[in-house]
Design an enzyme around this catalytic site. Structure first.
Site, PDB file in Angstrom:
ATOM      1  N   GLU A  41      61.814 159.232  77.433  1.00 22.41           N
ATOM      2  CA  GLU A  41      62.236 159.565  78.799  1.00 22.41           C
ATOM      3  C   GLU A  41      62.911 158.358  79.448  1.00 22.41           C
ATOM      4  O   GLU A  41      63.874 158.504  80.208  1.00 22.41           O
ATOM      5  CB  GLU A  41      61.038 160.017  79.640  1.00 22.41           C
ATOM      6  CG  GLU A  41      60.388 161.315  79.182  1.00 22.41           C
ATOM      7  CD  GLU A  41      61.272 162.542  79.332  1.00 22.41           C
ATOM      8  OE1 GLU A  41      62.377 162.431  79.901  1.00 22.41           O
ATOM      9  OE2 GLU A  41      60.855 163.625  78.863  1.00 22.41           O
TER      10      GLU A  41
ATOM     11  N   HIS B 273      59.700 168.093  73.803  1.00 26.63           N
ATOM     12  CA  HIS B 273      58.670 167.659  74.755  1.00 26.63           C
ATOM     13  C   HIS B 273      58.015 168.862  75.438  1.00 26.63           C
ATOM     14  O   HIS B 273      56.787 168.946  75.533  1.00 26.63           O
ATOM     15  CB  HIS B 273      59.284 166.749  75.829  1.00 26.63           C
ATOM     16  CG  HIS B 273      59.861 165.480  75.302  1.00 26.63           C
ATOM     17  ND1 HIS B 273      60.544 164.586  76.102  1.00 26.63           N
ATOM     18  CD2 HIS B 273      59.858 164.939  74.060  1.00 26.63           C
ATOM     19  CE1 HIS B 273      60.948 163.561  75.363  1.00 26.63           C
ATOM     20  NE2 HIS B 273      60.541 163.759  74.129  1.00 26.63           N
TER      21      HIS B 273
ATOM     22  N   GLU C 284      59.844 169.477  82.123  1.00 28.21           N
ATOM     23  CA  GLU C 284      60.597 169.324  80.875  1.00 28.21           C
ATOM     24  C   GLU C 284      61.462 170.545  80.566  1.00 28.21           C
ATOM     25  O   GLU C 284      62.594 170.408  80.090  1.00 28.21           O
ATOM     26  CB  GLU C 284      59.631 169.100  79.702  1.00 28.21           C
ATOM     27  CG  GLU C 284      58.785 167.839  79.787  1.00 28.21           C
ATOM     28  CD  GLU C 284      59.516 166.620  79.261  1.00 28.21           C
ATOM     29  OE1 GLU C 284      60.743 166.700  79.070  1.00 28.21           O
ATOM     30  OE2 GLU C 284      58.864 165.590  79.045  1.00 28.21           O
TER      31      GLU C 284
ATOM     32  N   HIS D   5      66.339 158.205  78.084  1.00 32.78           N
ATOM     33  CA  HIS D   5      67.184 159.188  78.777  1.00 32.78           C
ATOM     34  C   HIS D   5      67.657 158.638  80.124  1.00 32.78           C
ATOM     35  O   HIS D   5      68.833 158.775  80.483  1.00 32.78           O
ATOM     36  CB  HIS D   5      66.419 160.487  79.010  1.00 32.78           C
ATOM     37  CG  HIS D   5      65.965 161.160  77.751  1.00 32.78           C
ATOM     38  ND1 HIS D   5      65.065 162.207  77.756  1.00 32.78           N
ATOM     39  CD2 HIS D   5      66.276 160.938  76.451  1.00 32.78           C
ATOM     40  CE1 HIS D   5      64.849 162.588  76.505  1.00 32.78           C
ATOM     41  NE2 HIS D   5      65.573 161.837  75.703  1.00 32.78           N
TER      42      HIS D   5
ATOM     43  N   TYR E  77      71.974 157.687  81.519  1.00 31.44           N
ATOM     44  CA  TYR E  77      72.823 158.009  82.664  1.00 31.44           C
ATOM     45  C   TYR E  77      73.469 156.748  83.230  1.00 31.44           C
ATOM     46  O   TYR E  77      74.616 156.783  83.687  1.00 31.44           O
ATOM     47  CB  TYR E  77      72.016 158.760  83.720  1.00 31.44           C
ATOM     48  CG  TYR E  77      71.499 160.082  83.204  1.00 31.44           C
ATOM     49  CD1 TYR E  77      72.381 161.117  82.892  1.00 31.44           C
ATOM     50  CD2 TYR E  77      70.144 160.295  82.973  1.00 31.44           C
ATOM     51  CE1 TYR E  77      71.922 162.323  82.382  1.00 31.44           C
ATOM     52  CE2 TYR E  77      69.672 161.497  82.464  1.00 31.44           C
ATOM     53  CZ  TYR E  77      70.563 162.503  82.169  1.00 31.44           C
ATOM     54  OH  TYR E  77      70.108 163.695  81.659  1.00 31.44           O
TER      55      TYR E  77
ATOM     56  N   GLU F 256      64.111 167.029  75.155  1.00 30.82           N
ATOM     57  CA  GLU F 256      63.323 167.712  76.185  1.00 30.82           C
ATOM     58  C   GLU F 256      62.765 169.034  75.665  1.00 30.82           C
ATOM     59  O   GLU F 256      61.668 169.453  76.055  1.00 30.82           O
ATOM     60  CB  GLU F 256      64.168 167.965  77.441  1.00 30.82           C
ATOM     61  CG  GLU F 256      64.797 166.734  78.078  1.00 30.82           C
ATOM     62  CD  GLU F 256      63.800 165.699  78.575  1.00 30.82           C
ATOM     63  OE1 GLU F 256      62.597 165.826  78.308  1.00 30.82           O
ATOM     64  OE2 GLU F 256      64.241 164.734  79.232  1.00 30.82           O
TER      65      GLU F 256
END
Length: 324
Positions: free
Chosen positions: A103, A200, A163, A106, A110, A197
């Site tokens: 996470e 997850h 998620e 992730h 961005y 995701e």
């Protein structure tokens, strides 16, 4: 040391050769096999495409990605971590640490997109917006409320909904651009995130169902009611958030269908019945096509790479090769 202090007399090392739940090893292998880093995706190839977007479209894209960054930040530093004390096996603990780490990967992804496509002033403006947007902050507040509570199964419900549902108002936009041959390398990175995701949400939902089997019927009924109530609360807020983002570009109704489609998937991960009927979840086929492993970017959901993912190849050398 006081007389009341108690030392731990034994600590057990994790033994992957003694599994209480085979699913832990299965998911661990999937997650580690899917490992990737944002630096390996050449987002800079999207600079010409970025230049074709209007100022409003650029702002929308940045705000969408900032909202996703916030959710990843919550899940990486609070959400997945909050599930560890309630793990039923040491292997589950290990999987959750992997989830927490990814996470954070992730969230950094961005920033990789921002630093490649946007100016510092634009980035700062997008993050300022995320702190001031009422619906985005409300979304975070609702989820954090349960992460910080003392009910393990409710934490798993909140985590699965995050998620498998809350991310998708944001995931819609890069798939929309991709279906129009825009920001295709960025979309390839988002597919890597979506693939993670999906695992997850499936795993945490599975662990919720395992925990549900250990409680009595009354508690089971209460948890089911709680799940649907929480979903309704999150959905109502998500609709407002979606309208705020997408009304100006005329995509709101399409995004709402995508939301409902993924809300049903989240409920299925938890072992519950779908809430929204099929005619309210008929997602734009172009979006589903962009999500699929056979999209134009030829992204491979299972090998850990897509056409944009770049990894160096080893070449055997001899001493003479290094004489310049």
């Amino acid at each position: 040391m006081t007389g009341n202090a108690k030392l731990i007399d034994r600590v057990s090392a994790i033994n992957w050769n003694r599994l209480q739940d085979e699913k832990d090893a299965e998911v661990w292998d999937r997650l580690t096999g899917n490992f990737w880093l944002p630096e390996k995706v050449p987002v800079s190839n999207d600079i010409p495409s970025w230049g074709t977007l209007t100022a409003g479209e650029k702002q929308l894209t940045m705000r969408v990605f900032t909202g996703l960054t916030m959710l990843d930040t919550i899940q990486g530093t609070v959400g997945a971590v909050s599930l560890i004390p309630d793990a039923l096996t040491p292997h589950e603990e290990a999987v959750l640490t992997n989830i927490a780490f990814m996470e954070s990967v992730h969230a950094k992804s961005y920033s990789q997109i921002f630093s490649t496509l946007c100016s510092t002033a634009e980035i700062d403006d997008a993050f300022r917006w995320s702190e001031e947007n009422r619906n985005l902050q409300r979304k975070a507040e609702i989820v954090l409320q349960y992460y910080r509570g003392d009910e393990p199964l409710k934490r798993k419900v909140a985590s699965t909904l995050l998620e498998s549902f809350l991310f998708y108002s944001g995931f819609y936009l890069p798939m929309y651009w991709s279906s129009r041959a825009k920001l295709t390398n960025t979309a390839d990175m988002i597919r890597l995130i979506i693939r993670d995701e999906a695992v997850h949400g499936y795993y945490i939902g599975y662990k919720f169902q395992r925990g549900l089997a250990l409680v009595d019927d009354v508690t089971r009924a209460e948890l089911k009611d709680y799940t649907y109530e929480l979903l309704f609360e999150l959905y109502d807020n998500e609709v407002e958030y979606t309208q705020d983002l997408y009304d100006e570009v005329g995509l709101t109704e399409d995004v709402k269908k995508f939301l409902r489609y993924n809300a049903n998937k989240a409920l299925m991960n938890l072992g519950y019945e779908a809430l929204f009927p099929r005619d309210e979840t008929d997602v734009n086929p172009a979006i589903l096509s962009a999500l699929s492993p056979n999209a134009d970017e030829n992204h491979d959901f299972f090998s850990g790479s897509g056409s944009s993912y770049v990894i160096g190849k080893a070449v055997v050398t001899e001493d003479d090769d290094w004489d310049f």
